[in-house]
Motif scaffolding. Structure first.
Motif, short mmCIF file in Angstrom:
data_model
loop_
_atom_site.label_atom_id
_atom_site.label_comp_id
_atom_site.label_asym_id
_atom_site.label_seq_id
_atom_site.Cartn_x
_atom_site.Cartn_y
_atom_site.Cartn_z
N ASN A 158 80.46 41.11 -1.41
CA ASN A 158 79.11 40.57 -1.30
C ASN A 158 78.16 41.68 -0.88
O ASN A 158 78.54 42.59 -0.15
N VAL A 159 76.91 41.58 -1.30
CA VAL A 159 75.84 42.45 -0.79
C VAL A 159 74.78 41.55 -0.18
O VAL A 159 74.17 40.73 -0.87
N ARG A 160 74.58 41.68 1.13
CA ARG A 160 73.62 40.86 1.85
C ARG A 160 72.37 41.68 2.15
O ARG A 160 72.45 42.74 2.76
N THR A 161 71.22 41.15 1.76
CA THR A 161 69.94 41.81 2.01
C THR A 161 69.09 40.89 2.88
O THR A 161 68.87 39.73 2.52
N THR A 162 68.62 41.41 4.01
CA THR A 162 67.91 40.59 4.99
C THR A 162 66.60 41.24 5.41
O THR A 162 66.57 42.42 5.77
N LEU A 163 65.53 40.46 5.34
CA LEU A 163 64.23 40.88 5.85
C LEU A 163 63.94 40.07 7.10
O LEU A 163 63.99 38.84 7.07
N ALA A 164 63.67 40.76 8.22
CA ALA A 164 63.48 40.06 9.50
C ALA A 164 62.25 40.59 10.22
O ALA A 164 61.91 41.77 10.13
N ALA A 165 61.59 39.69 10.95
CA ALA A 165 60.42 40.06 11.75
C ALA A 165 60.56 39.44 13.13
O ALA A 165 61.12 38.34 13.28
N SER A 166 60.05 40.13 14.15
CA SER A 166 60.16 39.66 15.53
C SER A 166 58.85 39.88 16.27
O SER A 166 58.03 40.71 15.88
N HIS A 167 58.72 39.15 17.37
CA HIS A 167 57.55 39.32 18.23
C HIS A 167 57.95 39.11 19.69
O HIS A 167 58.60 38.11 20.02
N ASN A 171 54.77 38.28 28.45
CA ASN A 171 55.49 38.16 29.72
C ASN A 171 56.73 39.06 29.79
O ASN A 171 57.34 39.20 30.85
N GLY A 172 57.11 39.66 28.65
CA GLY A 172 58.24 40.57 28.63
C GLY A 172 59.58 39.89 28.67
O GLY A 172 60.61 40.57 28.71
N LYS A 173 59.63 38.56 28.68
CA LYS A 173 60.88 37.85 28.80
C LYS A 173 61.11 36.85 27.67
O LYS A 173 62.14 36.17 27.64
N THR A 174 60.18 36.75 26.75
CA THR A 174 60.28 35.78 25.66
C THR A 174 60.06 36.47 24.33
O THR A 174 59.23 37.38 24.22
N TYR A 175 60.82 36.06 23.33
CA TYR A 175 60.65 36.62 21.99
C TYR A 175 60.90 35.53 20.95
O TYR A 175 61.50 34.48 21.23
N ALA A 176 60.46 35.81 19.73
CA ALA A 176 60.74 34.94 18.59
C ALA A 176 61.04 35.81 17.38
O ALA A 176 60.45 36.89 17.22
N SER A 177 61.96 35.37 16.55
CA SER A 177 62.32 36.10 15.33
C SER A 177 62.47 35.12 14.18
O SER A 177 62.81 33.95 14.38
N THR A 178 62.25 35.62 12.98
CA THR A 178 62.49 34.85 11.78
C THR A 178 63.05 35.78 10.72
O THR A 178 62.80 37.00 10.74
#
Length: 286
Positions: A158-167, A171-178
């Protein structure tokens, strides 16, 4: 700077298989992360390729030991190794088969310096030809012990290609990614699309909690589903949700626990056993 370190540590601590995290961050140059995780799954709720809950009459069990690692080649390039070192599959009516699962080698590249956006390309290497037969525990009416294939690998590249973004929040203690990922499969298997998101927060400067949601759809212009074991993943669709926790034992060593499960909330469950997966492990980061 300290806030950014919290967020980066939080994200990289959970790039594990089965509910694998995906983020826009890459590791610092020469930095590394290693995690060993043991997992267990058991269920007798099988959803057919048409999405119907079937009465199987036996329970499917799976477990294993996963080794996952990352190494920062540079600040923008990260090498990834994902090895299911031991996989165990069985039904309640069969013996257990054991072996190595598919091995994944990947490179992640951070596309932008000013924003955590990454592109990851990984190669899934089959550990065998996709055949591991388990013998039944008891003989049938003719005195024969039947065998069923419980593959530990799907037997194809398999060849897996992934595009990801984060923020990372202020507060330096919380993040979100998609992320969005496409798994390009060979051997006449259908390609797969995954889309997911997660949110994590640090509590008491010691405990990380991360909620995750992921869907998988089949990408194919054909209507038929290739026959064979559900463990090949052909025609498998689902909504997956999970919760991961990490407790900092020391400044470099962490205790990691995870629970994940399936539902038909966004995407219908097809060709899959529905149940919870429990995992526990240790991670080391420098």
């Amino acid at each position: 700077m300290k806030n950014n370190k919290y967020i980066v540590l939080l994200v990289f601590s959970f790039c594990v298989a089965y509910v694998q995290a995906q983020s826009g961050w890459t590791r610092e140059a020469k930095g590394f992360y290693v995690q060993a995780t043991a997992s267990y799954f058991s269920s007798n709720d099988y959803y057919t390729t048409e999405g119907r809950l079937a009465d199987q009459g036996s329970t499917f069990n799976s477990g294993g030991l996963l080794i996952y690692g990352e190494y920062g080649i540079s600040d923008r390039f990260t090498a990834i190794l994902d090895v299911p070192l031991v996989r165990l599959n069985s039904f309640s009516t069969t013996e257990t088969v054991a072996g190595v699962g598919n091995i994944q080698l990947a490179i992640k590249y951070r596309l932008l310096k000013s924003f955590p956006l990454s592109l990851q390309v990984g190669l899934d290497i089959p550990s065998n030809d996709g055949e591991n037969f388990a013998r039944s525990n008891t003989a049938d009416d003719f005195g024969q012990f039947n065998e069923i294939n419980l593959p530990l690998s799907d037997g194809e590249f398999n060849v897996r290609t992934t595009l990801a973004a984060s923020h990372g929040f202020a507060n330096g203690k919380t993040y979100a990614s998609t992320f969005t990922s496409i798994n390009f499969r060979t051997e006449s298997f259908s390609n797969q699309l995954q889309v997911g998101a997660e949110v994590g927060h640090l509590f008491f400067d010691k405990l990380y909690l991360i909620g995750k949601l992921k869907i998988q759809e089949r990408l194919s212009s054909e209507n038929n589903v290739q026959s064979g074991s559900f463990l090949y993943g052909e025609g498998t669709t689902f909504t997956n949700f999970g919760l991961t926790s990490m407790y900092k034992l020391t400044s470099h060593l962490n205790l990691v626990a995870n629970y994940s499960d399936y539902s038909g909330f966004l995407v219908e469950r097809k060709n899959i056993y529905d149940g919870g997966t429990f995992s526990l492990g240790l991670s080391l980061e420098y």
